[in-house]
Design an enzyme around this catalytic site. Structure first.
Site, PDB file in Angstrom:
ATOM      1  N   SER A 148       0.836  -1.194   0.000  1.00 44.95           N
ATOM      2  CA  SER A 148       0.000   0.000   0.000  1.00 44.95           C
ATOM      3  C   SER A 148       0.879   1.255   0.000  1.00 44.95           C
ATOM      4  O   SER A 148       1.569   1.515  -0.977  1.00 44.95           O
ATOM      5  CB  SER A 148      -0.963  -0.035   1.188  1.00 44.95           C
ATOM      6  OG  SER A 148      -1.954   0.954   1.069  1.00 44.95           O
ATOM      7  N   SER A 149       0.890   2.033   1.070  1.00 43.74           N
ATOM      8  CA  SER A 149       1.752   3.216   1.109  1.00 43.74           C
ATOM      9  C   SER A 149       3.210   2.837   0.883  1.00 43.74           C
ATOM     10  O   SER A 149       3.962   3.570   0.228  1.00 43.74           O
ATOM     11  CB  SER A 149       1.607   3.929   2.460  1.00 43.74           C
ATOM     12  OG  SER A 149       2.442   5.062   2.525  1.00 43.74           O
TER      13      SER A 149
END
Length: 358
Positions: free
Chosen positions: A136-137
């Protein structure tokens, strides 16, 4: 009954001297105000490789360390693990400011590079074997580092990320922010435009970009599957690669491995029915990095069945009179754009969700 001293010491030594995740307070310039954690195995290789592992929004270095077991193989193969920990913006890494998206511009990307430089200097690590991965991030940051510091990283594996600079100017990188244009897949550029973002991040750079694996779930409702397709078009354009073939049920049932070029520089994995975010397959990542394999990343998993299919033409007829340019998307489930390709190109199916003018 008293325990003999020799037996007591034998029992205590493995506990006292076992390698563990340790915070490093002073690793150099830290414009992103990140925290650095490091895992250095007792069985450290001569000129060890480095893997930078980056957590998702809301996570931390210690959380990601416990989520995926890279440290047990580190004990065997002798590589070092760096776990950056974000401290702002819901613990999301900065993928939206000009500073982080520019070579030597500052912010989180430079902080992470300084962690790498510190580790190379302190432990004699091999500067040609620095790798990165994240979810994700952390996957978004993998793309950021590939674009801003291609001279630092040899390869990366991004799980449920988005193209380099997709969040540029968004005002934040957390999923709850008001500007969700990128995460919803509403930012569309041509492959050449996406590639230009990468090239402009490090003006004058003429070397190779890191080998990349990108993974995404078709049911991701946090970061749109469209971003995965844009991610593919961006990096294959930067690397000058064309789609070659699909391998179904690789490394797991329902996963499709997409080969570009000879598969040694870029691979994409589409996970059917998987949401946000795709679980990391540590063994495949280590093979891709060349730590357990040759660095080509065969992507096979135990018990998986593999069939290979070449690109097939899905459409050459016009829709609404519009024409898609070379490399543009031209089909796929839910796609509503142009399905006719500019001559001499044809619309070729990459997977059920993405067809491209090739």
């Amino acid at each position: 009954m008293a325990i003999p001293l020799v037996l007591l010491l034998a029992w205590l030594l493995p506990t006292v001297f076992a390698a563990s995740l340790t915070q490093v307070s002073n690793f150099g310039d830290n414009p992103g105000s990140l925290q650095m954690y490091i895992y250095v195995p007792n069985n450290l290789a001569s000129k060890p490789a480095i893997i930078v592992a980056m957590h998702p929004c809301g996570g931390s270095a210690t959380q990601y360390y416990g989520m995926y077991d890279y440290h047990t193989p580190a004990d065997q193969y002798g590589y070092i693990l760096i776990y950056p920990s974000a401290t702002r913006d819901l613990n999301c890494f900065d993928a939206d400011t000009a500073a982080s998206l520019t070579h030597n511009g500052g912010s989180d990307s430079l902080s992470i590079v300084n962690m790498v430089k510190y580790t190379i200097s302190k432990y004699g690590a091999d500067s040609s074997k620095v790798y990165m991965t994240g979810s994700s991030s952390g996957a978004i940051m993998t793309n950021v580092l590939a674009g801003t510091y291609p001279d630092v990283f040899a390869a990366g594996a991004a799980f449920s990320g988005m193209p380099f600079a997709c969040l540029s100017g968004a005002g934040g990188a957390d999923p709850a922010m008001s500007n969700q244009t990128c995460s919803r897949g509403q930012i569309n550029h041509t492959p050449q435009e996406w590639a230009a973002y990468v090239h402009n991040a490090y003006p004058g750079y003429t070397g190779q970009y890191p080998r990349l694996q990108v993974w995404h779930g078709t049911a991701d409702n946090v970061i749109s599957y469209t971003d995965f397709n844009q991610e593919i078009s961006q990096w294959t354009t930067v690397m000058g690669l064309s789609f070659t073939s699909n391998q179904t049920n690789t490394p797991l049932s329902g996963y499709t491995k997409m080969i570009y070029g000879d598969g040694s520089r870029f691979q994409a994995f589409s996970a059917s029915g998987v949401g946000h975010f795709v679980p990391t397959d540590v063994s495949v990542v280590l093979d891709w990095f060349g730590i357990t394999g040759g660095g080509g990343g065969n992507g096979g998993g135990s018990g998986s069945t593999t069939t290979t299919t070449s690109a097939t033409t899905t459409s050459t007829g016009p829709t609404g009179g519009c024409t898609a340019a070379h490399w543009d998307q031209c089909g796929g489930n839910g796609y509503t754009g142009c399905t006719s390709c500019a001559s001499p190109y044809t619309c070729q199916k990459v997977n059920d969700y993405y067809s491209q003018c090739l």
